[in-house]
Design an enzyme around this catalytic site. Structure first.
Site, PDB file in Angstrom:
ATOM      1  N   ARG A  75       6.002  12.226  34.507  1.00 61.33           N
ATOM      2  CA  ARG A  75       6.125  11.628  33.159  1.00 61.33           C
ATOM      3  C   ARG A  75       6.436  10.149  33.278  1.00 61.33           C
ATOM      4  O   ARG A  75       7.165   9.714  34.168  1.00 61.33           O
ATOM      5  CB  ARG A  75       7.167  12.358  32.301  1.00 61.33           C
ATOM      6  CG  ARG A  75       8.537  11.861  32.104  1.00 61.33           C
ATOM      7  CD  ARG A  75       8.764  11.005  30.835  1.00 61.33           C
ATOM      8  NE  ARG A  75       8.953  11.757  29.588  1.00 61.33           N
ATOM      9  CZ  ARG A  75       8.190  11.553  28.530  1.00 61.33           C
ATOM     10  NH1 ARG A  75       7.191  10.709  28.561  1.00 61.33           N
ATOM     11  NH2 ARG A  75       8.437  12.211  27.408  1.00 61.33           N
TER      12      ARG A  75
ATOM     13  N   SER B  40     -13.265 -12.888  -9.556  1.00 60.95           N
ATOM     14  CA  SER B  40     -12.964 -14.118  -8.842  1.00 60.95           C
ATOM     15  C   SER B  40     -11.957 -14.928  -9.645  1.00 60.95           C
ATOM     16  O   SER B  40     -11.989 -14.926 -10.877  1.00 60.95           O
ATOM     17  CB  SER B  40     -14.264 -14.909  -8.663  1.00 60.95           C
ATOM     18  OG  SER B  40     -13.982 -16.274  -8.524  1.00 60.95           O
TER      19      SER B  40
ATOM     20  N   TYR C  50       0.812  -1.232   0.000  1.00 60.75           N
ATOM     21  CA  TYR C  50       0.000   0.000   0.000  1.00 60.75           C
ATOM     22  C   TYR C  50       0.844   1.281   0.000  1.00 60.75           C
ATOM     23  O   TYR C  50       0.321   2.365   0.207  1.00 60.75           O
ATOM     24  CB  TYR C  50      -0.936   0.017   1.214  1.00 60.75           C
ATOM     25  CG  TYR C  50      -1.828  -1.185   1.309  1.00 60.75           C
ATOM     26  CD1 TYR C  50      -2.561  -1.633   0.207  1.00 60.75           C
ATOM     27  CD2 TYR C  50      -1.954  -1.894   2.500  1.00 60.75           C
ATOM     28  CE1 TYR C  50      -3.376  -2.756   0.288  1.00 60.75           C
ATOM     29  CE2 TYR C  50      -2.776  -3.008   2.598  1.00 60.75           C
ATOM     30  CZ  TYR C  50      -3.471  -3.433   1.493  1.00 60.75           C
ATOM     31  OH  TYR C  50      -4.289  -4.533   1.576  1.00 60.75           O
TER      32      TYR C  50
ATOM     33  N   SER D 177       6.092   7.532  24.365  1.00 62.67           N
ATOM     34  CA  SER D 177       7.126   7.602  23.333  1.00 62.67           C
ATOM     35  C   SER D 177       6.900   6.548  22.251  1.00 62.67           C
ATOM     36  O   SER D 177       6.768   6.865  21.061  1.00 62.67           O
ATOM     37  CB  SER D 177       8.504   7.430  23.976  1.00 62.67           C
ATOM     38  OG  SER D 177       9.498   7.424  22.984  1.00 62.67           O
ATOM     39  N   THR D 178       6.797   5.303  22.681  1.00 63.66           N
ATOM     40  CA  THR D 178       6.619   4.236  21.688  1.00 63.66           C
ATOM     41  C   THR D 178       5.203   4.278  21.101  1.00 63.66           C
ATOM     42  O   THR D 178       4.989   3.961  19.931  1.00 63.66           O
ATOM     43  CB  THR D 178       6.965   2.852  22.306  1.00 63.66           C
ATOM     44  OG1 THR D 178       7.006   1.892  21.256  1.00 63.66           O
ATOM     45  CG2 THR D 178       5.984   2.421  23.371  1.00 63.66           C
TER      46      THR D 178
ATOM     47  N   ASN E 116     -11.968  -3.446   1.252  1.00 68.30           N
ATOM     48  CA  ASN E 116     -10.655  -3.016   1.741  1.00 68.30           C
ATOM     49  C   ASN E 116     -10.824  -1.807   2.665  1.00 68.30           C
ATOM     50  O   ASN E 116     -10.224  -1.736   3.742  1.00 68.30           O
ATOM     51  CB  ASN E 116      -9.755  -2.657   0.538  1.00 68.30           C
ATOM     52  CG  ASN E 116      -8.395  -2.141   0.974  1.00 68.30           C
ATOM     53  OD1 ASN E 116      -8.312  -1.087   1.594  1.00 68.30           O
ATOM     54  ND2 ASN E 116      -7.340  -2.873   0.669  1.00 68.30           N
TER      55      ASN E 116
ATOM     56  N   ARG F 162       4.801   6.640  18.158  1.00 70.02           N
ATOM     57  CA  ARG F 162       5.444   6.202  16.915  1.00 70.02           C
ATOM     58  C   ARG F 162       4.434   5.530  15.982  1.00 70.02           C
ATOM     59  O   ARG F 162       4.752   5.242  14.823  1.00 70.02           O
ATOM     60  CB  ARG F 162       6.616   5.258  17.223  1.00 70.02           C
ATOM     61  CG  ARG F 162       7.737   5.941  18.000  1.00 70.02           C
ATOM     62  CD  ARG F 162       8.938   5.047  18.167  1.00 70.02           C
ATOM     63  NE  ARG F 162       9.805   5.554  19.235  1.00 70.02           N
ATOM     64  CZ  ARG F 162      10.732   6.503  19.077  1.00 70.02           C
ATOM     65  NH1 ARG F 162      10.911   7.041  17.898  1.00 70.02           N
ATOM     66  NH2 ARG F 162      11.464   6.889  20.096  1.00 70.02           N
TER      67      ARG F 162
ATOM     68  N   HIS G 205     -34.649  -1.647   9.092  1.00 67.92           N
ATOM     69  CA  HIS G 205     -34.589  -3.027   9.629  1.00 67.92           C
ATOM     70  C   HIS G 205     -34.419  -4.058   8.517  1.00 67.92           C
ATOM     71  O   HIS G 205     -34.749  -5.228   8.703  1.00 67.92           O
ATOM     72  CB  HIS G 205     -35.833  -3.373  10.453  1.00 67.92           C
ATOM     73  CG  HIS G 205     -36.117  -2.379  11.530  1.00 67.92           C
ATOM     74  ND1 HIS G 205     -35.572  -2.469  12.782  1.00 67.92           N
ATOM     75  CD2 HIS G 205     -36.859  -1.254  11.512  1.00 67.92           C
ATOM     76  CE1 HIS G 205     -35.978  -1.431  13.513  1.00 67.92           C
ATOM     77  NE2 HIS G 205     -36.768  -0.673  12.752  1.00 67.92           N
TER      78      HIS G 205
ATOM     79  N   LYS H 107     -17.660 -12.689 -12.129  1.00 63.33           N
ATOM     80  CA  LYS H 107     -17.812 -11.810 -10.964  1.00 63.33           C
ATOM     81  C   LYS H 107     -17.013 -10.506 -11.028  1.00 63.33           C
ATOM     82  O   LYS H 107     -15.897 -10.448 -11.521  1.00 63.33           O
ATOM     83  CB  LYS H 107     -17.383 -12.554  -9.685  1.00 63.33           C
ATOM     84  CG  LYS H 107     -18.336 -13.678  -9.322  1.00 63.33           C
ATOM     85  CD  LYS H 107     -18.026 -14.203  -7.935  1.00 63.33           C
ATOM     86  CE  LYS H 107     -18.567 -13.285  -6.860  1.00 63.33           C
ATOM     87  NZ  LYS H 107     -18.168 -13.709  -5.537  1.00 63.33           N
TER      88      LYS H 107
ATOM     89  N   HIS I  55      19.646   7.418  23.227  1.00 67.11           N
ATOM     90  CA  HIS I  55      18.645   8.441  23.519  1.00 67.11           C
ATOM     91  C   HIS I  55      18.417   9.212  22.228  1.00 67.11           C
ATOM     92  O   HIS I  55      19.318   9.885  21.725  1.00 67.11           O
ATOM     93  CB  HIS I  55      19.166   9.357  24.639  1.00 67.11           C
ATOM     94  CG  HIS I  55      18.101  10.233  25.249  1.00 67.11           C
ATOM     95  ND1 HIS I  55      17.349  11.105  24.496  1.00 67.11           N
ATOM     96  CD2 HIS I  55      17.650  10.354  26.527  1.00 67.11           C
ATOM     97  CE1 HIS I  55      16.485  11.736  25.289  1.00 67.11           C
ATOM     98  NE2 HIS I  55      16.641  11.285  26.536  1.00 67.11           N
TER      99      HIS I  55
HETATM  100  O1  LIG Z   1      14.974  15.054  28.763  1.00 66.18           O
HETATM  101  C1  LIG Z   1      14.886  13.885  29.130  1.00 66.18           C
HETATM  102  O2  LIG Z   1      15.348  12.947  28.453  1.00 66.18           O
HETATM  103  C2  LIG Z   1      14.201  13.624  30.457  1.00 66.18           C
HETATM  104  C3  LIG Z   1      13.875  12.169  30.762  1.00 66.18           C
HETATM  105  N1  LIG Z   1      12.690  11.740  30.064  1.00 66.18           N
HETATM  106  C4  LIG Z   1      12.667  11.351  28.754  1.00 66.18           C
HETATM  107  N2  LIG Z   1      11.918  12.059  27.894  1.00 66.18           N
HETATM  108  C5  LIG Z   1      11.903  11.752  26.580  1.00 66.18           C
HETATM  109  N3  LIG Z   1      12.619  10.732  26.040  1.00 66.18           N
HETATM  110  C6  LIG Z   1      13.356   9.976  26.877  1.00 66.18           C
HETATM  111  C7  LIG Z   1      13.396  10.248  28.260  1.00 66.18           C
HETATM  112  N4  LIG Z   1      14.174   9.317  28.848  1.00 66.18           N
HETATM  113  C8  LIG Z   1      14.633   8.508  27.858  1.00 66.18           C
HETATM  114  N5  LIG Z   1      14.141   8.910  26.662  1.00 66.18           N
HETATM  115  C9  LIG Z   1      14.401   8.335  25.313  1.00 66.18           C
HETATM  116  O3  LIG Z   1      13.183   8.042  24.660  1.00 66.18           O
HETATM  117  C10 LIG Z   1      13.370   6.954  23.738  1.00 66.18           C
HETATM  118  C11 LIG Z   1      12.294   5.923  23.998  1.00 66.18           C
HETATM  119  O4  LIG Z   1      12.347   4.955  22.985  1.00 66.18           O
HETATM  120  P1  LIG Z   1      11.024   4.186  22.537  1.00 66.18           P
HETATM  121  O5  LIG Z   1      10.467   3.489  23.726  1.00 66.18           O
HETATM  122  O6  LIG Z   1      11.485   3.275  21.448  1.00 66.18           O
HETATM  123  O7  LIG Z   1      10.095   5.249  22.011  1.00 66.18           O
HETATM  124  C12 LIG Z   1      14.755   6.438  23.947  1.00 66.18           C
HETATM  125  O8  LIG Z   1      15.609   6.939  22.964  1.00 66.18           O
HETATM  126  C13 LIG Z   1      15.073   6.993  25.329  1.00 66.18           C
HETATM  127  O9  LIG Z   1      16.449   7.154  25.572  1.00 66.18           O
HETATM  128  C14 LIG Z   1      13.643  12.086  32.279  1.00 66.18           C
HETATM  129  O10 LIG Z   1      14.501  11.466  32.928  1.00 66.18           O
HETATM  130  O11 LIG Z   1      12.684  12.613  32.802  1.00 66.18           O
END
Ligand SMILES: O=C(O)C[C@H](Nc1ncnc2c1ncn2[C@@H]1O[C@H](COP(=O)(O)O)[C@@H](O)[C@H]1O)C(=O)O
Length: 460
Positions: free
Chosen positions: A333, A293, A16, A338-339, A307, A342, A169, A299, A90
């Site tokens: 937090r 088909s 796709y 984060s994941t 789809n 994505r 209905h 068909k 990171h």
């Molecule tokens: O500014 C900071 O980083 C502060 C920190 N908090 C964080 N905030 C944002 N990202 C962070 C944080 N911590 C980790 N990481 C990085 O995020 C990535 C996570 O990877 P994934 O789970 O694959 O999405 C992956 O790359 C991680 O390394 C804290 O300690 O509060």
């Protein structure tokens, strides 16, 4: 066992790809990293423009060179970031190091320490997501929705006078027109479209726990909340003044809920059209070279709508999950967002693919007027509603003394097949006013569509 060459796991990146490629510009990992570079660069410019910490404002040429990092962001940067992240582990820190390296190349080493200054990763991430998601919605998803709405509206106009037996209905019911039924979906989609167009895109930029603590420690006399607001707004976003470490993601929940709602309305459209096709109301136009088909050569299968149905379900499953989970983050937090984030592109991708299929499907169907007419003509009993309603009006107006008109028509029609001749005989014998009787005697199932045709004009 033989080893296959590496393959993408998501069909969005496989078969796709062509339908969703424009989304990748914003909602891919590369799109996110490009936006991160943009935020880091703009923050450097914002700090130096204000002469903070004795820095001199950058020249226009220096600013242009920095902004060029964003426009030139490509495979070299993607590869370099992968290499940097392999060490930093990171992702945002890797972006910071990339920007610092480029500052060296540009002869701007003296402001290197202002890169990512007082920022936490989420300061960069939340603005990057707001930028990329808003661009994806405005530049890709909404325009595709608009194409679907335009096509649907054109078909609603085309079929506005085509009387069709309704099936509440699933049973024969008061007729409507095919165009009016499509117009209902246009009306619904346009309401949600406006809500999505009006969605907020909030951004925070206030440090590790949303308190500007590092900022104030470095420069107590600066008005950091104002600088933060001006910075966020300069990116075209709405400022969120009060957060933990993370932007609270409420705007995201609102957006994904609205898009998921649009998905469900589109799903309703896809399954209705599928049903009309299966009833023969819509004919599918054969596409040259296409196979229906693999074994039944006659068909043409409604694959576009099937789809779309499936991809709308997938999209909503993902977007609903994002909307439900992104709004919570433990204490100041947790990193679950984060994941999760994505997958924003995956959620939009399945919806975009569905829109693409609906758009194509709407162009590959045509009405079968003979079948619509034949269907109406074999269901004269649906006029029972009209007759009993006219009698009630006549009784009220003092032109009839028939008792319980509803029961009378129920006795005549419920669960029975009544033809034109039966109804004409029945109406002729009714004790009602002449004008009302004449009106009923000219009524046919195909003519019993009320204002359906003109209701299509309500779209304007
Ligand atoms: O500014 C900071 O980083 C502060 C920190 N908090 C964080 N905030 C944002 N990202 C962070 C944080 N911590 C980790 N990481 C990085 O995020 C990535 C996570 O990877 P994934 O789970 O694959 O999405 C992956 O790359 C991680 O390394 C804290 O300690 O509060």
């Amino acid at each position: 066992m033989s080893q296959l060459p590496p393959q993408v796991l998501s069909p969005l990146d496989g078969r796709y790809r062509a339908a969703v490629t424009n989304l990748g510009e914003y909602l891919s990992e590369a799109g996110l990293n490009r936006a991160r570079v943009q935020v880091e660069v703009e923050w450097l410019i914002a700090l130096t423009d204000r002469g903070l910490f004795g820095s001199a404002a950058l020249t226009d040429a220096q600013k242009a060179a920095l902004r060029q990092l964003v426009t030139d962001f490509g495979q070299a940067e993607i590869d370099e970031l992968a290499e940097l992240e392999a060490t930093t582990r990171h992702d945002v820190k890797a972006v910071e190091y990339l920007v610092r390296r480029r500052l060296g190349t540009l002869g701007l080493d003296h402001i290197a320490e202002l890169t990512h200054f007082a920022a936490t990763s989420e300061d960069i991430n939340n603005l990057s997501y707001a930028l990329t998601v808003s661009a994806a919605v405005r530049e890709v998803w909404l325009p595709k929705l608009q194409l679907v709405i335009d096509k649907l509206r054109a078909r609603a106009e085309e079929f506005r006078a085509d009387a069709m037996l309704a099936r509440t209905h699933g049973q024969p019911a008061t007729p409507t027109t095919l165009g009016k039924e499509l117009a209902v979906f246009v009306y619904r989609l346009e309401r949600i479209q406006k809500q999505i167009e009006g969605n907020d895109y909030l951004g925070k930029f206030s440090g590790a726990t949303g308190t500007f603590a590092a900022h104030v420690a470095a420069e107590p006399s600066a008005d950091w909340p104002t600088i933060s607001r001006e910075f966020v707004e300069s990116l075209g976003l709405d400022w969120n003044p009060l957060t933990t470490q993370i932007e609270s993601h409420d705007w995201q929940a609102e957006l994904y809920t609205r898009v998921s709602h649009a998905n469900r309305v589109l799903h309703n459209l896809a399954t209705d059209i599928w049903t009309y096709i299966s009833m023969g109301y819509f004919r599918q136009i054969p596409q040259a070279g296409a196979t229906g088909s693999s074994t039944m050569p006659h068909k043409i299968n409604p694959i576009r709508f099937e789809n779309a149905e499936a991809n709308l379900e997938l999209s909503s499953a993902i977007l609903d999950s994002l909307a439900a989970t992104l709004v919570t983050s433990r204490l100041q937090r947790d990193l679950t967002d984060s994941t999760t984030q994505r997958n924003i592109g995956v959620g939009f991708g399945h919806s975009l693919l569905a829109l693409d299929n609906i758009l194509r499907g709407l162009g590959e169907i045509d009405v079968d007027r003979t079948l619509l007419a034949a269907d109406l003509d074999s269901n004269w009993e649906i006029l029972g509603e009209a007759i009993q309603t006219v009698i009630r009006a006549e009784v009220t107006a003092g032109r009839s003394s028939i008792e319980d008109p509803y029961a009378l028509l129920k006795e005549l029609t419920r669960g029975k097949r009544i033809g034109q001749a039966d109804l004409v005989a029945f109406v002729s014998a009714l004790e009602i006013g002449d004008e009302a009787k004449a009106r009923l005697l000219t009524l046919t199932p195909a003519g019993y569509v009320g204002l359906a045709d003109s209701l299509v004009d309500r779209l304007d």
